[in-house]
Every structure is written in structure tokens, then in C-alpha cells.
Design a protein around this motif. Sequence first.
Motif, short mmCIF file in Angstrom:
data_model
loop_
_atom_site.label_atom_id
_atom_site.label_comp_id
_atom_site.label_asym_id
_atom_site.label_seq_id
_atom_site.Cartn_x
_atom_site.Cartn_y
_atom_site.Cartn_z
N PRO A 1 46.82 8.38 4.47
CA PRO A 1 48.09 8.27 3.85
C PRO A 1 49.22 9.07 4.16
O PRO A 1 50.25 8.61 4.32
CB PRO A 1 47.88 8.28 2.33
CG PRO A 1 46.66 9.26 2.08
CD PRO A 1 45.60 8.98 3.14
N THR A 2 49.03 10.36 4.69
CA THR A 2 49.98 11.44 5.05
C THR A 2 50.69 10.90 5.99
O THR A 2 51.93 11.32 6.40
CB THR A 2 49.56 12.76 4.97
OG1 THR A 2 48.99 13.28 3.62
CG2 THR A 2 50.40 13.78 5.40
N VAL A 3 49.88 10.43 7.12
CA VAL A 3 50.48 9.92 8.55
C VAL A 3 50.81 8.62 8.47
O VAL A 3 50.88 8.09 9.55
CB VAL A 3 49.82 10.52 9.57
CG1 VAL A 3 49.72 12.05 9.59
CG2 VAL A 3 48.22 10.10 9.34
N GLY A 4 50.73 7.79 7.28
CA GLY A 4 50.85 6.43 7.31
C GLY A 4 49.78 5.54 7.68
O GLY A 4 49.95 4.29 8.16
N GLY A 5 48.59 6.19 7.73
CA GLY A 5 47.42 5.16 8.05
C GLY A 5 47.16 3.96 7.23
O GLY A 5 47.41 4.19 5.94
N THR A 6 46.45 3.00 7.77
CA THR A 6 46.32 1.83 6.98
C THR A 6 44.65 1.19 6.92
O THR A 6 44.35 0.83 6.12
CB THR A 6 47.15 0.65 7.24
OG1 THR A 6 46.99 0.61 8.66
CG2 THR A 6 48.61 0.93 7.06
N GLU A 7 44.06 1.88 7.79
CA GLU A 7 42.82 1.38 8.16
C GLU A 7 41.66 2.80 7.80
O GLU A 7 41.88 3.83 8.64
CB GLU A 7 42.46 0.80 9.47
CG GLU A 7 40.94 0.31 9.72
CD GLU A 7 40.90 -0.32 10.90
OE1 GLU A 7 40.02 -0.03 11.76
OE2 GLU A 7 41.89 -1.13 11.31
N SER A 8 40.90 2.73 6.87
CA SER A 8 39.79 3.61 6.79
C SER A 8 38.94 3.87 8.12
O SER A 8 38.61 2.96 8.66
CB SER A 8 39.06 3.48 5.68
OG SER A 8 39.44 3.58 4.52
N ARG A 9 38.70 5.35 8.28
CA ARG A 9 37.98 5.73 9.26
C ARG A 9 37.63 7.17 9.28
O ARG A 9 37.95 7.94 8.40
CB ARG A 9 38.65 5.63 10.77
CG ARG A 9 39.88 6.48 10.78
CD ARG A 9 40.62 6.13 12.26
NE ARG A 9 41.64 7.21 12.60
CZ ARG A 9 42.65 7.03 13.42
NH1 ARG A 9 42.69 6.18 14.09
NH2 ARG A 9 43.54 8.08 13.48
N VAL A 10 36.46 7.55 10.02
CA VAL A 10 36.32 8.91 9.93
C VAL A 10 37.06 9.74 10.93
O VAL A 10 37.00 9.33 12.32
CB VAL A 10 34.68 9.15 10.17
CG1 VAL A 10 34.05 10.52 9.97
CG2 VAL A 10 33.84 8.17 9.27
N GLU A 11 37.58 10.94 10.52
CA GLU A 11 38.17 11.93 11.37
C GLU A 11 37.41 13.17 11.30
O GLU A 11 37.52 13.87 10.30
CB GLU A 11 39.69 12.13 11.13
CG GLU A 11 40.27 10.99 11.36
CD GLU A 11 41.83 11.15 11.60
OE1 GLU A 11 42.52 10.63 12.45
OE2 GLU A 11 42.50 11.92 10.77
N ALA A 12 36.66 13.37 12.30
CA ALA A 12 35.64 14.79 12.11
C ALA A 12 36.24 15.87 13.08
O ALA A 12 36.35 15.48 14.33
CB ALA A 12 34.33 14.28 12.46
#
Length: 305
Positions: free
Chosen positions: A243-254
Motif C-alpha cells: 500500500p505504501t507505493v500504491g500497489g493493488t495486487e498481492s505478490r511476494v517481494e523477497a
Amino acid sequence: MLVTDWRAAPAAARGATLALGNFDGVHLGHRAVLRAAHAARPELKLAALTFEPHPREHFRPEDPPFRLTPAASKAAALQAAGVEIVFALPFDAAFAAMPAEDFVQEVLHGALGARHLACGADFAFGHRRGGDVAFLAGRAEALGIGLTIVPPVVDEAGPISSSRIRRVLQDGYPERAAQKLGRPWEIRGPVSHGDKRGRTIGFPTANVPLGRHLEPARGVYAIRATLAGGQQVPGVANIGPRPTVGGTESRVEAHLFDFSGDLYGQEISIALLHFLRPERKFSGLPELVAQIARDAAEAKKILHI
């Protein structure tokens, strides 16, 4: 060996001892069924028969993704558990309409030549789940096929099941899921191009889509990534829409610790080891970067790095 067409099963796949089930997760209960199938006829090849897509995906396609192990991950987990032949039978409208009698006679006996069967006590099959273990026992005996009915594996909370494992993951307890699976739960998929913001703030990330996987509790995890070549790298990952960068679709950021390399297009697995905190929105990038640094430090402490 992976077989997806029961009508064209190769000769080498016939005559096995066969474990039956959906096997989503390949958890400790599923492994008990596999062990029972092998123990009954150890001289035969061990096979597992499962369905793709999962019948729930066929009958309720509007449901959110719920799989613990999509097709490729399930086949890999079954093979890691000692299965030589995976029958992943396409579950479509025609298969759903097949009477239980035909499933036993035409598929198990005729096409696959099963010599012994093993399943859980709640296994049901055929049109409208018309076949249960009592029906299977009668038909198997008539056809000269052995059958082992395997009682559930239980822990302090009751029988281990895929649905219980889904719940603990959604509640943010990957360690509890690992106890029931016999291994950490993993999200497996190709590394895709993101917005590349991570590299500009000192925390480059490998982005992996959730695909058909269950979405676990949104937040930050200590993780272990397994790369395409088998190399294992510890790290920290966020799961959610960012949400901090305005994302809308869940994903994994590793973010992988002490790793540099191009992973784009590679299929990797992200094992969730410990839940650190829920996902939340920060006031801006400086606050986000400071929190990522704290998350990384906590993950390293937990992972004894």
C-alpha cells in the motif's frame, strides 16, 4: 513419471500400488497414505493418483485461490516423498460425471491396472461423490485389488488436514503449518519484473506472483529462497499489495541476503519460516526503508545469520 491421460497410461505405469487423494499440501496425513500404499506392496512401484484442477476449483471457480500446492509443486512434493508415478488426471465436466463404478472398473482396474490401493477413511469419488471407502472396498475385493484404509494423522487439535493448514497460514503461523506439512510451506513461481523500486532504495527484491497459491497472512516474513539451481538463500519478504507505493495486487517481494544476480524468469521457491509483522502503509519511502532495515535485522536474528 507424470501421467495426465489415464486412457493412454504407458505400460511402465501400470500395475503399481496406488495412493488416492487430492493431496493438496502433501502433508503428514497424505504421507501416511503414501507409506501405507508402499508398505502393502513394497515390491511394486509406488504411484499417487490425484486430480487437476482440484475438484473445488472445477465446481467453484469463483472462489479465491486456495491451493497449498499447485500442480507442479504437488507433483514435486509427491516425488520427494518417494512416489515414482504421479497420475494427475484432468478433472473436467466429463470426469465429474463419471459414476463411481466406472472410476473403479475403467480407470483404476482397466487403464491403470492397480494392484493395491490406499486412501484416507474420508476418500470419496465418482459422480456426486457417490463412491466411499465401503463401496471401494467391495469393488476392489471383487476385482482382486488390495485396499488399505488409512486412519487420519492427528495432533493436539485433531486430524491434520489441508483446510487446517490453510487456516494457520492465513492467521500468520507458518511454523504451525510446517509442523503439519513436515516441511516449511513454499510459494513457487517465476521471478517477474516489478517496478524496480527496491534496487533504488538499497533492497533489491525478487518478485514472485501468488498465482493459484493461497494468500497467507499479509505481512513480512523471514524466508528461505531456493533458486533454480538448488542454491538456498535466506532473506525477508513482504506478501501483500504494497500500500505504501500504491500497489493493488498481492505478490511476494523477497529481498535475499548477500545475494546478487539476475533471477528474472527463473522459477524459485520462497519458504515462509516466521511471520514478523503485518503489512501496513507508511508515510513515505524514508519510513519504509527504515522499517525494511529493521525487518531484515530481525529476520537475520531469527535465522541465526
